[in-house]
Design an enzyme around this catalytic site. Structure first.
Site, short mmCIF file in Angstrom:
data_model
loop_
_atom_site.label_atom_id
_atom_site.label_comp_id
_atom_site.label_asym_id
_atom_site.label_seq_id
_atom_site.Cartn_x
_atom_site.Cartn_y
_atom_site.Cartn_z
CG ASN A 188 -0.37 -0.10 2.54
OD1 ASN A 188 0.52 -0.91 2.78
ND2 ASN A 188 -0.86 0.70 3.48
CB ILE A 189 1.56 3.76 -2.24
CG1 ILE A 189 2.41 2.58 -2.72
CG2 ILE A 189 2.33 5.08 -2.36
CD1 ILE A 189 2.66 2.55 -4.21
CD GLU A 190 -0.98 5.00 5.06
OE1 GLU A 190 -1.64 4.12 5.62
OE2 GLU A 190 -0.33 5.86 5.70
CB CYS B 295 -5.31 -0.98 -1.79
SG CYS B 295 -6.64 -0.09 -0.98
CD GLU C 117 -5.55 -5.53 -1.30
OE1 GLU C 117 -6.24 -6.01 -0.38
OE2 GLU C 117 -5.06 -4.38 -1.23
#
Length: 141
Positions: free
Chosen positions: A47-49, A58, A60
């Site tokens: 995930n990359i915020e 996300c 996925e």
């Protein structure tokens, strides 16, 4: 690809490793995903915020987009593992609704979804179980 248990364990291990690539400075909740293509390749994603929360991606979808950008369109399985940074997963991390919809775009309902705490402790679903009555390309043709 080995026995069913072997490929599942390998895919889960790849998801656990992908958690290390997550960028989660705000939630500190790191998710890893490993996507198995029908040709046998595995694509990992974390995930990359983003400070603008709506721009967060996300794990996925990161894995799916990597695979699709390299020409893959058909997938067999995805493994997902998530938990607080610096800790082993304490619970199962299920794909969110958006990720389930993106999976629907590139996989049939038989796609295997593994949600794991570790290689021995996981649950297995078919995409149709997690996204009943999904809306796919066939719905608009």
């Amino acid at each position: 690809m080995g026995t069913a248990a072997d490929w599942k364990e390998n895919l889960i291990q790849a998801a656990l490793e992908a958690r290390k690539m997550a960028y989660a400075p705000y939630s500190h909740y790191c998710v890893g995903a490993a996507l198995l293509t029908k040709s046998g390749e595995v694509y990992q994603g974390g995930n990359i915020e983003n400070a603008s929360y709506g721009a967060t991606n996300c794990a996925e979808r990161t894995a799916i987009f990597k695979a699709v950008s390299e020409g893959h369109r058909h997938f067999m399985a995805i493994a997902v593992a998530g938990g607080l940074a610096g800790q082993e997963p304490a619970d199962y991390a299920y794909p969110c609704g958006i990720c389930r919809q993106v999976l629907e775009e590139f996989a049939d309902g038989d796609l295997v979804v593994l949600v794991a705490k570790d290689k021995e402790d996981y649950r297995e679903y078919k995409l149709d179980e997690l996204l009943p009555c999904g809306f796919g390309g066939g719905s608009i043709q």
